[in-house]
Structures are given as C-alpha cells and as structure tokens.
Design a protein around this motif. Structure first.
Motif, PDB file in Angstrom:
ATOM      1  N   VAL A   1      40.870  57.804  25.915  1.00 34.35           N
ATOM      2  CA  VAL A   1      39.812  57.145  26.696  1.00 34.35           C
ATOM      3  C   VAL A   1      40.257  55.752  27.147  1.00 34.35           C
ATOM      4  N   ALA A   2      40.960  55.037  26.279  1.00 33.25           N
ATOM      5  CA  ALA A   2      41.431  53.697  26.638  1.00 33.25           C
ATOM      6  C   ALA A   2      42.392  53.760  27.825  1.00 33.25           C
ATOM      7  N   LEU A   3      43.275  54.755  27.831  1.00 35.43           N
ATOM      8  CA  LEU A   3      44.215  54.884  28.942  1.00 35.43           C
ATOM      9  C   LEU A   3      43.494  55.212  30.247  1.00 35.43           C
ATOM     10  N   VAL A   4      42.449  56.013  30.187  1.00 35.67           N
ATOM     11  CA  VAL A   4      41.674  56.298  31.395  1.00 35.67           C
ATOM     12  C   VAL A   4      41.111  54.993  31.974  1.00 35.67           C
ATOM     13  N   GLY A   5      40.521  54.180  31.110  1.00 36.75           N
ATOM     14  CA  GLY A   5      39.941  52.925  31.575  1.00 36.75           C
ATOM     15  C   GLY A   5      40.977  51.929  32.067  1.00 36.75           C
ATOM     16  N   ILE A   6      42.073  51.797  31.327  1.00 40.05           N
ATOM     17  CA  ILE A   6      43.080  50.787  31.655  1.00 40.05           C
ATOM     18  C   ILE A   6      43.853  51.156  32.918  1.00 40.05           C
ATOM     19  N   VAL A   7      44.252  52.416  33.063  1.00 42.22           N
ATOM     20  CA  VAL A   7      44.979  52.839  34.264  1.00 42.22           C
ATOM     21  C   VAL A   7      44.085  52.735  35.497  1.00 42.22           C
ATOM     22  N   THR A   8      42.824  53.088  35.352  1.00 43.41           N
ATOM     23  CA  THR A   8      41.884  52.955  36.474  1.00 43.41           C
ATOM     24  C   THR A   8      41.714  51.494  36.853  1.00 43.41           C
ATOM     25  N   PHE A   9      41.551  50.644  35.857  1.00 45.02           N
ATOM     26  CA  PHE A   9      41.415  49.206  36.126  1.00 45.02           C
ATOM     27  C   PHE A   9      42.680  48.657  36.780  1.00 45.02           C
ATOM     28  N   GLY A  10      43.834  49.058  36.266  1.00 47.08           N
ATOM     29  CA  GLY A  10      45.089  48.584  36.844  1.00 47.08           C
ATOM     30  C   GLY A  10      45.249  49.009  38.295  1.00 47.08           C
ATOM     31  N   SER A  11      44.908  50.248  38.610  1.00 48.90           N
ATOM     32  CA  SER A  11      45.021  50.736  39.991  1.00 48.90           C
ATOM     33  C   SER A  11      44.095  49.969  40.920  1.00 48.90           C
ATOM     34  N   CYS A  12      42.875  49.708  40.470  1.00 43.43           N
ATOM     35  CA  CYS A  12      41.908  48.987  41.311  1.00 43.43           C
ATOM     36  C   CYS A  12      42.320  47.536  41.516  1.00 43.43           C
ATOM     37  N   VAL A  13      42.730  46.872  40.438  1.00 43.77           N
ATOM     38  CA  VAL A  13      43.154  45.478  40.558  1.00 43.77           C
ATOM     39  C   VAL A  13      44.418  45.367  41.398  1.00 43.77           C
ATOM     40  N   GLY A  14      45.373  46.245  41.150  1.00 43.27           N
ATOM     41  CA  GLY A  14      46.622  46.212  41.904  1.00 43.27           C
ATOM     42  C   GLY A  14      46.424  46.459  43.387  1.00 43.27           C
ATOM     43  N   SER A  15      45.453  47.270  43.752  1.00 43.37           N
ATOM     44  CA  SER A  15      45.200  47.546  45.173  1.00 43.37           C
ATOM     45  C   SER A  15      44.383  46.456  45.841  1.00 43.37           C
ATOM     46  N   MET A  16      43.530  45.779  45.083  1.00 42.30           N
ATOM     47  CA  MET A  16      42.660  44.753  45.676  1.00 42.30           C
ATOM     48  C   MET A  16      43.326  43.384  45.754  1.00 42.30           C
ATOM     49  N   LEU A  17      44.283  43.116  44.877  1.00 41.72           N
ATOM     50  CA  LEU A  17      44.899  41.794  44.856  1.00 41.72           C
ATOM     51  C   LEU A  17      45.584  41.432  46.178  1.00 41.72           C
ATOM     52  N   PRO A  18      46.363  42.337  46.828  1.00 37.40           N
ATOM     53  CA  PRO A  18      46.941  41.983  48.130  1.00 37.40           C
ATOM     54  C   PRO A  18      45.879  41.647  49.184  1.00 37.40           C
ATOM     55  N   PHE A  19      44.749  42.366  49.172  1.00 40.82           N
ATOM     56  CA  PHE A  19      43.663  42.058  50.100  1.00 40.82           C
ATOM     57  C   PHE A  19      43.110  40.666  49.835  1.00 40.82           C
ATOM     58  N   LEU A  20      42.907  40.349  48.560  1.00 41.69           N
ATOM     59  CA  LEU A  20      42.359  39.039  48.195  1.00 41.69           C
ATOM     60  C   LEU A  20      43.282  37.919  48.636  1.00 41.69           C
ATOM     61  N   LEU A  21      44.579  38.082  48.390  1.00 40.57           N
ATOM     62  CA  LEU A  21      45.536  37.048  48.784  1.00 40.57           C
ATOM     63  C   LEU A  21      45.584  36.881  50.293  1.00 40.57           C
ATOM     64  N   GLN A  22      45.565  37.981  51.030  1.00 45.71           N
ATOM     65  CA  GLN A  22      45.558  37.881  52.493  1.00 45.71           C
ATOM     66  C   GLN A  22      44.270  37.233  52.994  1.00 45.71           C
ATOM     67  N   ARG A  23      43.162  37.525  52.330  1.00 49.41           N
ATOM     68  CA  ARG A  23      41.873  36.969  52.754  1.00 49.41           C
ATOM     69  C   ARG A  23      41.843  35.449  52.630  1.00 49.41           C
ATOM     70  N   VAL A  24      42.497  34.914  51.608  1.00 52.66           N
ATOM     71  CA  VAL A  24      42.492  33.456  51.398  1.00 52.66           C
ATOM     72  C   VAL A  24      43.686  32.787  52.063  1.00 52.66           C
ATOM     73  N   GLY A  25      44.483  33.565  52.826  1.00 51.48           N
ATOM     74  CA  GLY A  25      45.563  32.967  53.609  1.00 51.48           C
ATOM     75  C   GLY A  25      46.934  32.992  52.984  1.00 51.48           C
ATOM     76  N   PHE A  26      47.117  33.712  51.868  1.00 53.72           N
ATOM     77  CA  PHE A  26      48.428  33.804  51.233  1.00 53.72           C
ATOM     78  C   PHE A  26      49.132  35.087  51.644  1.00 53.72           C
ATOM     79  N   ASP A  27      50.451  35.110  51.460  1.00 50.42           N
ATOM     80  CA  ASP A  27      51.228  36.308  51.730  1.00 50.42           C
ATOM     81  C   ASP A  27      50.878  37.367  50.684  1.00 50.42           C
ATOM     82  N   PRO A  28      50.461  38.584  51.111  1.00 50.81           N
ATOM     83  CA  PRO A  28      50.140  39.636  50.134  1.00 50.81           C
ATOM     84  C   PRO A  28      51.288  39.934  49.180  1.00 50.81           C
ATOM     85  N   ALA A  29      52.530  39.675  49.618  1.00 49.17           N
ATOM     86  CA  ALA A  29      53.679  39.936  48.754  1.00 49.17           C
ATOM     87  C   ALA A  29      53.690  39.033  47.525  1.00 49.17           C
ATOM     88  N   SER A  30      52.859  37.977  47.548  1.00 46.91           N
ATOM     89  CA  SER A  30      52.767  37.108  46.365  1.00 46.91           C
ATOM     90  C   SER A  30      52.144  37.843  45.189  1.00 46.91           C
TER      91      SER A  30
END
Length: 447
Positions: A387-416
């Motif tokens: 159960v922990a792996l289900v939660g952690i992998v799901t959280f990691g996928s969501c955070v990893g996919s949203m972070l480039p959007f967040l950085l681009q939104r505030v004016g940073f290079d998504p590659a950061s």
C-alpha cells in the motif's frame, strides 16, 4: 608537432575547416593561438565560424592585439556578435572601433537582442531584391554579392517601402524563365516570418514544421532585418540541450569543455546545487527523527526505507523527464497541466500497484522459504509495503509531472526540475506516507 617550416603539421595536412577545429581543440589555449597566427585569412575565418571551436574568443583577442582586422571583417556578423558578447565592454569597444561602419552597425544591432531570441541568433547577411526585378537580373545580382552573404537559400523580395512581400527559393529562381519578373513566381501566399524577440525555441519549431532552411525576421513595419538559418537553430538548440542536461543532473551549466574548466569554477557550478539538495535531504532526517519511536518498536520497517524512497524518486524522475521533453518539443503546453495530472494519477496507481505486488511477493517468498524471518506479522508488513508503494509512486508521478509546469509558470526553465530535486521532494513526503500506512496496518501489533 612542427614541420621544417616551423608550422604545426596539421595546418598542411588538414584542409577542411571542421577538421582544423578538431585539431585546434586538442591544443591548449597558447598553442591554438600560435597555430591561428600561421593560418591564412580564409582558413582562419572558416574555422572561427564553428561554435565548437573552444579557443575562438582567445583567438579573437589575439587578432585584435596584432591589428589583424581583415578576418573580422569577413567573419559572419552573427558569429562575430556572439564572440564579442563574451568579452568585457572595453574589449568590445576596442574591436568595434576598428571595424567598418556597415559591419559595426550590423554587429551592434545583433548584440542588442537577447541571446535566446530570433534577433540574437539571426544573421543580417541575406539576399534582398526589389519586386520589379526580373529573374535574370536577380541571378546576376546573386553572382555579384554571393561572397558577401552567409547563405543563398532563398531570395527575399520587397516592395518600394522595403517591406517583405514574398520569398523565392533559389531552386525555383534557377529553373524560371530568365525574362520573367519575380512577381510572376509568386502564388500570392504570405511569407512565414518571425519577430526579433520571438523565442529561439519557437523559431526552431517553425523551421521544423515548415521544413525551411531559413526563416526571415521582420520588424513592426514588416521590413526584413535578418534571417535565422537552420544551422543557427541547430547550434543554439544543442547548446540549450547541454544546459538542460546539466540542470537535470543537478548542476549549473558549465559552458566549457569539461577538461578546460578550472577547479574552482567546477566547485562553484556544482556546489550550489549540492548544498541546496543537502538542505532538502535534511528534511528527510527530520522526518525519520519524528518517527523514531515507530522505528524503535519495529526495526524491520527501516529495512524497506531505501526501497520506498528510491521507488518514489524514480517514478517522479521518469515523469519529469517525459514532461520536460514534451514542453521542449511543444507537445505539451502550460494549459495542459490538468490533462497531464489526469494521466499521471492512474499511471502512478497502476505502477505503484505493480511494484507493491513485487514487494509483497518478495517478503512472503523470503518468509516462507526461510531466507529471512520477518516475524509473526510478516503478512501485515507485506501489505504495508504494498500500500505504501502505491501511495508513494503515485505521489512521485504527480509531483514529477507538475513540477516542470510550476517552474515554467513562475518563469524558470522547466529543466531546472532536476532528477535529484524531484527525488529530494519525494523522499520527505514518501517517508510520511510510508509511516502513516505502517501506523494504519501495524498499530496494535508491531506498533
């Protein structure tokens, strides 16, 4: 190695500029400058044109020191502008003051634009002719000025107000009736153009979409001020890719060949990121201290912390890599964040379920095969990991996919959104998820 005339042997053996660049890059700065002094103007200019030449700036300064201005006059203006921007203001002024007025004006105009825009990578050496000319007159003009133009991919036809009307490919011009007027070759379509401040990545997408060799850059009056060629786009995108790779690996872009970087620059470029990531990982230590009591009561939980943390970080890094690529290629845009989230959420759930099943089977097989004794509550421990792996992998996928959007939104290079950064963020929350699930399943037994 020197020949009997005192010249480096490769100056006589190599004739292609690209091969000369490779040979010069194998020398240290002083040797490369000495070799450049022995090169004729034509070979030297052809060699300096290559962005891959490591010692180009030092060779430029040596040319200025020895008052050798002829190569700089014939060097492509966009390349000269790039080299000058690597110098301080005093050195720039000294070199510019010795250039002809037309060259100086063009170079200054190019230096005015930001490096990551169409204006920053364009060349002002293009073929522009009046709309009333015939094919024969245009071809004759090309023969007269070809040596002073960087490319003749296309001819840019303008009206009396110098506004761009249409573009004639060189192939079409060569195959046309010599007595025909240029306007007879025009089918009425509007030319594809970009503005000087258009981002270079957008220019690359236009060239790629239309399969162009060059795209014109126009001002507010639709007057052509330069062109961006496909080789300029390739050079700049390769440089940007190198920057993205550095950031994604958790470091600042060095901007020089690895073996040419001095020790303290290497420390400065890498130390900042490492310090930031270290501070982030300190939150992981704080989280583990918070759950110290649970670890004391169920030491077996500590055995799976590396497994839990790495799985979440890996899933986050995968998602980040895919999204950075998608944003760079224009496959995904900022407004698509919710669509990406809706894709990554079920993806993370399924991947986490699969990894959790593997972890569950591993614990049960080891327990029943006698390879390790997890105690009487091994089944509960196995379910906890699942159960922990289900939660952690799901959280990691969501955070990893949203972070480039967040950085681009505030004016940073998504590659950061580097893989180490994503892993650090997921580690902290991953521990919270892990011990929360452990408390849910194991309270009253191990805890």
């Amino acid at each position: 190695m020197l020949n009997h005339h005192g010249k480096p042997a490769f100056l006589n053996q190599l004739t292609l500029p690209a091969d000369l660049v490779v040979a010069l890059n194998q020398l240290d700065s002083k040797q490369a400058i000495s070799a450049a002094r022995l090169m004729d103007d034509e070979s030297l200019v052809a060699t300096l044109e290559f962005p891959e030449l490591h010692h180009a700036v030092n060779i430029l300064l040596d040319l200025a020191h020895h008052q050798r201005w002829a190569p700089l006059e014939t060097l492509a203006e966009d390349r000269l502008a790039d080299l000058l921007q690597s110098l301080n203001h005093k050195e720039q002024e000294r070199i510019l003051s010795h250039l002809s007025q037309p060259t100086r004006s063009s170079v200054l105009r190019l230096m005015h634009y930001p490096a990551d825009t169409a204006g920053g990578i364009m060349t002002t050496e293009f073929l522009q002719v009046p709309i009333g000319w015939t094919v024969e007159r245009t071809l004759q003009h090309i023969r007269e000025v070809e040596s002073t133009r960087e490319t003749v991919y296309a001819i840019y036809v303008v009206n009396e107000q110098k506004q761009l009307q249409f573009v004639v490919p060189l192939r079409k011009l060569v195959c046309a009736d010599p007595n025909a007027e240029l306007i007879a070759l025009w089918k009425g379509e509007s030319p594809v153009v970009v503005r000087a401040l258009t981002d270079k990545e957008a220019v690359a997408q236009i060239i790629r979409r239309h399969d162009y060799l060059a795209v014109p850059v126009v001002d507010e009056e639709h007057t052509i001020i330069g062109i961006v060629t496909v080789d300029d786009v390739i050079d700049t995108l390769m440089e940007e890719a190198a920057e993205d790779i550095s950031r994604f690996g958790g470091a600042e872009h060095i901007g020089k060949p690895y073996l040419h970087v001095n020790f303290w620059l290497m420390i400065r470029k890498r130390g900042g990121w490492l310090a930031a990531l270290f501070l982030g990982e300190m939150l992981t230590a704080s989280a583990m201290q918070y759950y110290e009591f649970q670890l004391e009561k169920a030491v077996v939980l500590a055995m799976f912390i590396p497994l839990i943390m790495s799985s979440g970080g890996n899933s986050g890094s995968q998602a980040t890599s895919l999204l950075i690529r998608g944003l760079a290629l224009g496959e995904v845009h900022l407004k698509d964040w919710w669509r990406v989230l809706l894709r990554e959420l079920p993806t993370g759930l399924i991947l986490g379920t699969l990894l959790g099943a593997v972890g569950f089977l591993r614990i049960e097989v080891w327990q029943h095969a006698g390879l390790f004794d997890y105690g009487e509550y091994s089944l509960l421990i196995a379910f906890t990991i699942w159960v922990a792996l289900v939660g952690i992998v799901t959280f990691g996928s969501c955070v990893g996919s949203m972070l480039p959007f967040l950085l681009q939104r505030v004016g940073f290079d998504p590659a950061s959104a580097s893989a180490p950064l994503v892993a650090t963020l997921v580690d902290v929350i991953g521990l919270v998820i892990y011990f929360s699930v452990a408390a849910l399943f194991l309270t009253g037994t191990l805890l």
